[in-house]
Design an enzyme around this catalytic site. Sequence first.
Site, short mmCIF file in Angstrom:
data_model
loop_
_atom_site.label_atom_id
_atom_site.label_comp_id
_atom_site.label_asym_id
_atom_site.label_seq_id
_atom_site.Cartn_x
_atom_site.Cartn_y
_atom_site.Cartn_z
N PHE A 1 7.17 21.00 57.24
CA PHE A 1 7.04 20.54 55.85
C PHE A 1 5.57 20.64 55.46
CE2 PHE A 1 6.21 17.72 52.34
CZ PHE A 1 7.18 18.14 51.45
N ASP B 1 -2.05 20.99 59.69
CA ASP B 1 -1.72 20.19 58.52
C ASP B 1 -1.59 18.74 58.98
OD1 ASP B 1 -0.53 18.76 56.48
OD2 ASP B 1 0.94 20.31 55.96
N LYS C 1 -2.93 12.70 51.18
CA LYS C 1 -2.31 11.38 51.27
C LYS C 1 -3.34 10.23 51.40
CE LYS C 1 2.38 12.64 51.97
NZ LYS C 1 2.92 13.78 52.68
C1 LIG Z 1 3.22 15.14 52.07
C2 LIG Z 1 2.90 16.35 52.85
C3 LIG Z 1 2.50 17.55 52.23
C4 LIG Z 1 2.49 17.73 50.74
O1 LIG Z 1 1.63 16.84 50.10
P1 LIG Z 1 1.83 16.56 48.52
O2 LIG Z 1 0.66 15.69 48.18
O3 LIG Z 1 3.13 15.87 48.37
O4 LIG Z 1 1.78 17.89 47.85
C5 LIG Z 1 2.17 18.62 53.05
N1 LIG Z 1 2.21 18.53 54.39
C6 LIG Z 1 2.58 17.39 55.02
C7 LIG Z 1 2.59 17.34 56.51
C8 LIG Z 1 2.96 16.27 54.27
O5 LIG Z 1 3.35 15.16 54.90
#
Ligand SMILES: *Cc1c(COP(=O)(O)O)cnc(C)c1O
Length: 408
Positions: free
Chosen positions: A147, A232, A261
């Site tokens: 994700f 990520d 985040k």
């Molecule tokens: C939440 C998340 C994203 C996307 O972030 P947004 O601010 O919602 O665009 C990408 N990678 C990971 C691992 C995430 O948890």
Amino acid sequence: MTETQTQSLSQPFMDLAEKYGAHNYHPLPLVISSAKGVWVKDPEGKRYMDMLSSYSALNQGHRHPAIIKALFDQARKVTLTSRAFHTEQIGPFLKEVCELSGFDMALAMNSGAEAVETAIKMARKWGCMKKGLPQEKAEIIACTNNFHGRTVTIVSFSSDEQYRRDFGPYTPGFKLIGFGDAEALKAAITPNTVAFLVEPIQCEAGILIPPQGYFRQVRDICAKAGILLILDEIQTGLGRTGRMFAFEHEGIRPDALILGKALGGGVMPISVTLASSEVLGVFKPGDHGSTFGANPLACAVARASMKVLRDEGLDERARKLGDAFLARLRTIKSPHVKEYRGRGLIIGIELHPSAGGARRFCERLMQLGMLCKETHEHVIRLAPPLVITEKELDWAFKRVKKVLEKTA
Ligand SMILES: *Cc1c(COP(=O)(O)O)cnc(C)c1O
């Protein structure tokens, strides 16, 4: 009965969202009207513990006083300039996020998905400029069940049918391999490969933790092949797993790191892509940007958010409390539970398919005053703000135990 009162105060807000909002979410039937620390309240005044933390965007808790102070102080000065000008916040913010993570340079955007897009553009341009790849040949390897966000390019390499279906045509140039399989990475690399993009723990896929030693192998394979290892850590970073960054668990360093985040302390959206000056240095004026990216309000908030993480030792706190909480969860004997797993304060309770899905357990927990959300249908995700106390975790434990043991 309070049930009818709940209807009268909260219901109109939910009805409006349902009527006028696109149905791209399926929220639990709760309106949150105020919040502080690990607690939120609905319009009727009922209190709930937040064990979701906006998918780890609230590591510092709701409305941390130091972060709110930074927000107001900056709001009285200047909030937006665009990147056409410098501000007093951008430079210090970039320096502090680089020092926290050990990278040379950062590029700031707003959402996590934008920072992932930044990393993709960076890796492709790096491939052209430093590896001499011809135009439009760069390949990036990612993992199944990843994700990384919701843009067209990012869903182009999702393995989740729902994220992709009907949204094509897709962006080419991505290859998927199994998560936790170092041999598959080795086999997937070609002369056109520029990067391996991966999450240290696949949180959205159900808190999937790779085998011990995986990232050391991955680090080695990427170095030998001359490709970038891009992590990520939008969800795992900034203390969540018990270290400031999840890559520290295996003592490795990626070539690039993506944060979002909790960088905004639950107050402002802000994200960054970090790398060496050799790699991030490929961007020239005009190559990439965002009107709100690195705005002074978000930078001021992010500086305070990072300071709270350090000053309050929230990474260490997540490790201690998380280890103890997971050990305690494992004492719960429930016929529904297949596995308890986690690292620091990101914990997944995987249920057997016979349990009928995690959502109904989350709904029960909500009735008992605890908010959490299922991930990938059969996993209950527990991810409280890292400021949570032992006493509050004890409160949560009792409710989880009750729901897992008493639900038929
Ligand atoms: C939440 C998340 C994203 C996307 O972030 P947004 O601010 O919602 O665009 C990408 N990678 C990971 C691992 C995430 O948890």
